[in-house]
Structure formats: structure tokens, C-alpha cells
Design a protein around this motif. Sequence first.
Motif, PDB file in Angstrom:
ATOM      1  N   MET A 123     -11.720  -0.258  16.205  1.00  9.25           N
ATOM      2  CA  MET A 123     -11.642  -1.086  14.995  1.00  9.25           C
ATOM      3  C   MET A 123     -10.490  -0.620  14.092  1.00  9.25           C
ATOM      4  SD  MET A 123     -14.670  -1.989  12.340  1.00  9.25           S
ATOM      5  CE  MET A 123     -15.071  -0.311  11.938  1.00  9.25           C
ATOM      6  N   PHE A 124     -10.420   0.741  13.898  1.00 12.35           N
ATOM      7  CA  PHE A 124      -9.388   1.252  12.995  1.00 12.35           C
ATOM      8  C   PHE A 124      -8.009   1.202  13.645  1.00 12.35           C
ATOM      9  CE2 PHE A 124     -13.365   3.134  11.570  1.00 12.35           C
ATOM     10  CZ  PHE A 124     -13.394   2.577  10.317  1.00 12.35           C
TER      11      PHE A 124
ATOM     12  N   SER B 199      -6.692  -2.311  13.297  1.00 10.89           N
ATOM     13  CA  SER B 199      -6.148  -2.627  11.983  1.00 10.89           C
ATOM     14  C   SER B 199      -4.809  -1.933  11.775  1.00 10.89           C
ATOM     15  CB  SER B 199      -7.127  -2.269  10.875  1.00 10.89           C
ATOM     16  OG  SER B 199      -7.281  -0.878  10.833  1.00 10.89           O
TER      17      SER B 199
ATOM     18  N   ALA C 198      -2.610  -4.392   2.901  1.00 10.09           N
ATOM     19  CA  ALA C 198      -3.067  -4.124   1.534  1.00 10.09           C
ATOM     20  C   ALA C 198      -2.062  -3.250   0.790  1.00 10.09           C
ATOM     21  CB  ALA C 198      -4.431  -3.459   1.575  1.00 10.09           C
ATOM     22  N   TYR C 199      -1.620  -2.174   1.451  1.00 13.62           N
ATOM     23  CA  TYR C 199      -0.686  -1.233   0.813  1.00 13.62           C
ATOM     24  C   TYR C 199       0.666  -1.899   0.539  1.00 13.62           C
ATOM     25  CZ  TYR C 199       2.371   2.832   0.338  1.00 13.62           C
ATOM     26  OH  TYR C 199       3.302   3.732  -0.109  1.00 13.62           O
TER      27      TYR C 199
ATOM     28  N   SER D  33       0.521  -4.753  -2.138  1.00 14.74           N
ATOM     29  CA  SER D  33       0.360  -4.345  -3.545  1.00 14.74           C
ATOM     30  C   SER D  33       1.655  -3.715  -4.068  1.00 14.74           C
ATOM     31  CB  SER D  33      -0.837  -3.425  -3.738  1.00 14.74           C
ATOM     32  OG  SER D  33      -0.606  -2.230  -3.085  1.00 14.74           O
ATOM     33  N   ARG D  34       2.383  -3.016  -3.192  1.00 10.77           N
ATOM     34  CA  ARG D  34       3.684  -2.465  -3.638  1.00 10.77           C
ATOM     35  C   ARG D  34       4.642  -3.598  -3.981  1.00 10.77           C
ATOM     36  NH1 ARG D  34       6.209   2.697  -0.801  1.00 10.77           N
ATOM     37  NH2 ARG D  34       7.690   2.220  -2.435  1.00 10.77           N
TER      38      ARG D  34
ATOM     39  N   ALA E 258       3.768  -5.308  -7.239  1.00 12.34           N
ATOM     40  CA  ALA E 258       4.209  -4.523  -8.397  1.00 12.34           C
ATOM     41  C   ALA E 258       5.718  -4.687  -8.599  1.00 12.34           C
ATOM     42  CB  ALA E 258       3.855  -3.059  -8.194  1.00 12.34           C
ATOM     43  N   LYS E 259       6.446  -4.740  -7.498  1.00 15.12           N
ATOM     44  CA  LYS E 259       7.913  -4.926  -7.591  1.00 15.12           C
ATOM     45  C   LYS E 259       8.236  -6.318  -8.120  1.00 15.12           C
ATOM     46  CE  LYS E 259       9.146  -2.097  -3.572  1.00 15.12           C
ATOM     47  NZ  LYS E 259       9.824  -0.921  -4.080  1.00 15.12           N
TER      48      LYS E 259
ATOM     49  N   LEU F  77      -3.358 -11.121   1.765  1.00  8.80           N
ATOM     50  CA  LEU F  77      -3.219  -9.988   2.682  1.00  8.80           C
ATOM     51  C   LEU F  77      -2.534 -10.430   3.963  1.00  8.80           C
ATOM     52  CD1 LEU F  77      -6.507  -7.925   2.320  1.00  8.80           C
ATOM     53  CD2 LEU F  77      -4.283  -7.523   1.307  1.00  8.80           C
TER      54      LEU F  77
END
Lengths: 356, 79
Positions: free
Chosen positions: A1-2, A5, A12-13, A16-17, A20-21, A310
Amino acid sequence: MFNRSGRAGNYAYAVSRVKAKKALLLKDEDYNKMLLMSVPEISRYISESGYQKEMTDLAGRLEGMDLVEHATYTNMAKVFSSILQASQGELKGMVQAYLEKWDIWNLKVILRGKSYGLDPEGIREDLVPAGSLDSESLEKLLSLDSVEDIIANYDKMEHITIPQDVISTYKSTGNLGEIEDYLDKAHYVRLVKSINPTSRPTRMFQDYVRTEIDIKNLETILKLKAEGIHGEVVMKYIIPGGRQIDTRYATQLANAETIAAASSDLSRLEFYDSIKGLVESDKVSIREVVTEMKKYEIAAANKFSHMYPLSVVPIIDYMIHKEIEVSNIRTISRGVESGLDADTIKGLLVIRWRSQ
Amino acid sequence: MIENGIVDITPGLVAIGAGLAVGLAGIGSGMAEKDIGAAAVGAITEDMSLFGKALMFTVLPETIVIFGLVISILCIFVM
């Protein structure tokens, strides 16, 4: 599973960066203010809005328009590299394929520079290391002298093969145009291939890229038509893989002798409404048509960026907006430097003004 | 517990239930926190002032574990 992904990408990471930019990008009102400034004032203004480090670093050896151009390009290259470094898995593959155009840009700059006998220092000034080639690879290309060696090394770095007949055409004519056209076409073909259209967001991204191909092809057709060129010659420059303009439709458009004759065929295009008035007028301004198509592109990017938070789309949306911001800053600075009035410069900017 | 040769497995089942309540809730909140945490670290990388807000959003799914813990306490001490 991990593991799965991890392979899919760290959306997600990275998103979100990027969000913000995106909050730091210039707004419409910033452009309005900049239209009333002189070039040094614009330099000061942009150094207060995210370009400070680059402006400070370059201020010692550059000034005026050169400073604005280099600082904006350096900043964009840095931002895009940071996005590429922050991405993983299939997301990285897509971002890398999208940014390949800057590797091609750099290769073109190096090839042109070398063929005109410029020294490496002068060529280095114009490089934009926003793609996957790091400065070490670019330095290696810069250190080579012959066009053949540069191409051979680039082929190895980017796993691309430029056909022998394209290189032999260059050798016989000394014209880099063939190689540049091949690189541009290869970029779009590779980009479309790199997107796996199994999910809705990746399909949207692929559609966006294919619409961009349509816009590029239409620009080529209109430019050549304005020069009185039509028929088979035009088809040589058409990039395959467009969404609405396939080979048959492109041939139909290419065969029309004038822009006016092609305008009835153009009405099938989705973005025809945004260019209708310009194409149907007596004197078609290709520059205005291209600006309108760019506005259509940015509006499409704005629309899809909010749909799948996402996914790859907000990242691509940001990169499009950043490129347009840099191009707008340069347009304003160049316009102000040449003494153009604010309304003319405004017409050249790719912005959806609130009043529109 | 063996009474008159009959094995009572109720306490064992209750213990398993309590364990599952906390364990599954923990896995659930972990999965939720995976993306929130990644997004929070991304936002903080760009803007340090978001640290407080990001931390708050990261720990929000912890409440799910508290629900699990309450259920397991109820299982062990009330049933």
C-alpha cells in the motif's frame, strides 16, 4: 500500500508547496502599478515581491532591462528546479517531461551560440537551467565545440535520438532550423507519451498539453499564411498529437491560401470564439491572436487547477502562471523602456483583467 | 476461565474487541495523517509562519484514536 503511494507520487507535499508559492505570484493590481513605473522602479518593485535574492545577486554586474530579464529567468529556473526536486514517482516523471522544454531551450541557445562563435561566458548568461539538466551537464555541453558533439552528448543525457538525416541536413545547409524543429516536435511527442491517462486529472493534463499543441500549430499555420506560404510546406512544421487539429484538419487549414479563406474552417475550434474578431478582421495581427490564445490557455488552466487538489494539475497550473508572470514582467519592462503607452503594453500582457 | 468444565471466552473476546478498536482507529488516523503531514511539511518549507496552523491540522485526525480508546475503555471496564 505504502510502496504504491510512493510510486504514484507525493502529491500532498508537492501540491502544498506549490500552493504556497502560488500565493506569492503577482496579482492583476501589481501589473497595473508596474505599468506606471520606470524600469528601475519595476526592478525595485519585483525585488520586494519574491525576486529579492536574484536581484541582489545580479545587481552588481547587471542593470536596467538586463537585470530584470536575468533575475526573473534565474528565479523561475530556481523555482522549477525546486518543484522537480520535491516531486517523486510518476509525478516527477510528468513534471520532468513538462520541463524538458527548458532543456531544449538551453540546447538551442548553446547550438545557436556555438554556431555564431560566441564564447561560453556569453552563452552561459542566456541559459535557463529550469529543466532536468543540471548546471554540470550544461557546462559539459558548453565546453564542447562542434554542433555534432553537443547533439551527441545531449542525446545521451536525455535519451533522445536526433535522426541522421536531420543532422545531415544541418551539415549541408548550415541551418539549425531543422534540428530545432525536430527537438520541439520530439518534446511534445514525449510529453504526451509520458502522461498515463488512466485517471481524470492526468487525462485533463494530457488534454491541456494537446490543446497547447493545437495552439502552437495554429500559430505556425497563421504565421506562414501571413507570409504567403501554404500547402505541403506548412505541414512540415506541424506538431503531431493535437486535440482538435489532427493531420487531416491541419492539411485542410494549411491548404487554404489566405487567413480569410481558412477562417470558416477555424470555426470548428473550441477556442474560436476568443479569436473570432481578430481572425475575421481585414488586417490580422498574429501577435494579438497568439495573446488571445494564451489567455484562453491560462483560463483553461485556472479552471482545472481547482478540480483535483491532489493531482498533477495544480502543479502544472502553477508552472504555467509562473512562466506567464515572468513573461509579463519582461513585456512591461521592455514596453516601458521602448516608451510604449500603458494601454498598448496592457494589450500585450497575458492577464484576464477583472473588467473583462 | 473454566467453570464446571465450560470455557468462558467472553473476557478474551472483549479484550480482542478493545484491542481492535484502538488498533484500527490508530491505522485509520495514521492514513489520514500521512497526507496531512506531508502537506503540512510542504507548507512549512515554503512559509515558516504556517507552523502553528499546520501542526493543528496534522493532529486533528488524532481525535479518531480517542474515539477508539473510549470504545476500548468501555469494552474493558463497563462490559
